[in-house]
Write a protein that holds these residues in place. Structure first.
Motif: not given
Length: 380
Positions: A174-185
């Motif tokens: 799987n892949t988790m990706a944040t865009p510009r202007g994003g963050q995630y845990q």
């Protein structure tokens, strides 16, 4: 500037009530000291080495600063003359003034504005299906390998190992990706906690099988690796591999930065690249630049400021500053004309709208910023 006016400015600055114009006046006066000729050179025999004093001041004052204005000021040889004027910290020729975040004069006119980044990311499953996590509700998102994927709150996804699924877990990525202007845990199936900064990604097995645990990242990612002596944890990024058993560390591997930086917070790690290998202790950083791997001691608070909700700049050039703002606010940046070689130091909340941040940056008086749609034009 007469003494009475200088004292009034000093009092307002220390109370956090100085207006932008008053700060600009004070900054201009301090900068004039650095350009003036005189006999106030730094006396090392009497006052100690400038680097030693700089370090001591930094360690004492930085913990008191929750947020600071970003300004350039006078070089070290003038600090002795100005130290009685205002609580200031010079770092390589620049100083910090405490920024009371509630001070209304700091707020910029919002002719065109963008809000700060937020919790948003895209989760790509092994079959190519994409889930927009900021739009998905809480609860079960999917089942992959031997794991159930749950969104448990705003900004966090957890993989729960469930052997009852009896699925073929091998090679399920799987892949988790944040865009510009994003963050995630993200919490991986082995219990490892992962924080993604803006414009970052991590590719990982839905369930860890075999003798090791291996993931691959881009951008900037912080790890708290669950200890498992039987399964080393490896992180790959742009030709570099970090291997651990269980520890806390940060990797900055943005493509538009000059080096890949691996910073160790707790435990130990081995960093390998181009047939070079370095072992880090807490508080050390490995840097991979031009195919050369080096190490140095760093300020962990500065390196992890993004995770705590701040931009933290120490002797940062304007291009470096604007790259960080571009990623967090999802804006493009264009430099018009020559670029200053001056560097800046300061701490700014990532929770501010971009107009407020740019107002702080412009407070240096060495940079002029304008908007053109979603593009920031930088002039010196």
């Amino acid at each position: 500037m007469d003494k009475e006016l200088l004292n009034r400015l000093t009092e307002k600055i220390n109370k956090g009530t100085a207006s932008a114009e008053e700060l600009a006046l004070f900054n201009a006066y301090m900068n004039s000291l650095s350009r003036a000729d005189g006999d106030q050179d730094w006396a090392e025999q009497r006052m100690g080495g400038s680097e030693a004093v700089r370090k001591e001041l930094w360690e004492q004052i930085l913990p008191m600063l929750t947020e600071t204005r970003l300004m350039k000021t006078f070089p070290w040889r003038r600090i002795a003359a100005a130290a009685s004027v205002v609580l200031c910290l010079s770092v390589g020729g620049y100083y910090l003034l405490k920024d009371k975040t509630e001070n209304p004069e700091v707020i910029a006119a919002k002719q065109q504005d963008f809000t700060p980044g937020s919790n948003k990311a895209i989760l790509t499953l092994s079959n190519g299906k994409q889930i927009l996590l900021d739009e998905a509700g809480k609860g079960k998102l999917a089942a992959e390998g031997n794991s159930v994927i749950n969104k448990i709150g705003n900004g966090r996804v957890v993989y729960n190992d469930d052997r009852s699924l009896n699925d073929n877990a091998a090679n399920v990525l799987n892949t988790m990706a944040t865009p510009r202007g994003g963050q995630y845990q993200l919490t991986l199936a082995d219990g490892t906690d992962v924080w993604l900064n803006a414009a970052s990604s991590i590719t990982y097995p839905a369930t860890f099988t075999g003798k090791d645990r291996e993931v691959e990242i881009t951008g900037e990612v912080y790890f708290q690796v669950a200890h498992n002596a039987d399964k080393p944890f490896r992180v790959k990024s742009n030709g570099q591999t970090v291997e651990v058993l269980g520890t806390h560390f940060n990797i900055n591997a943005y493509d538009n930065e000059a080096a890949i930086k691996t910073t160790l917070v707790e435990g130990s790690v081995a960093v390998t690249a181009n047939n070079q290998k370095k072992f880090l202790k807490p508080g050390q950083q490995a840097m991979l630049s031009s195919n050369t791997l080096t190490t140095k001691s760093v300020d962990i608070n500065e390196e992890l400021a993004w995770k705590q909700g701040y931009f933290d700049f120490t002797d940062a050039d304007i291009k470096s500053i604007m790259r960080q703002l571009s990623r967090w606010y999802d804006v493009d940046v264009e430099f018009v004309g020559p670029v200053t070689t001056e560097t800046f130091t300061g701490r700014i909340s990532r929770g501010r709208n971009i107009s407020q941040v740019l107002k702080i940056v412009e407070g240096s008086k060495y940079v002029h910023l304008t908007f053109e749609e979603r593009r920031i034009m930088v002039r010196m």
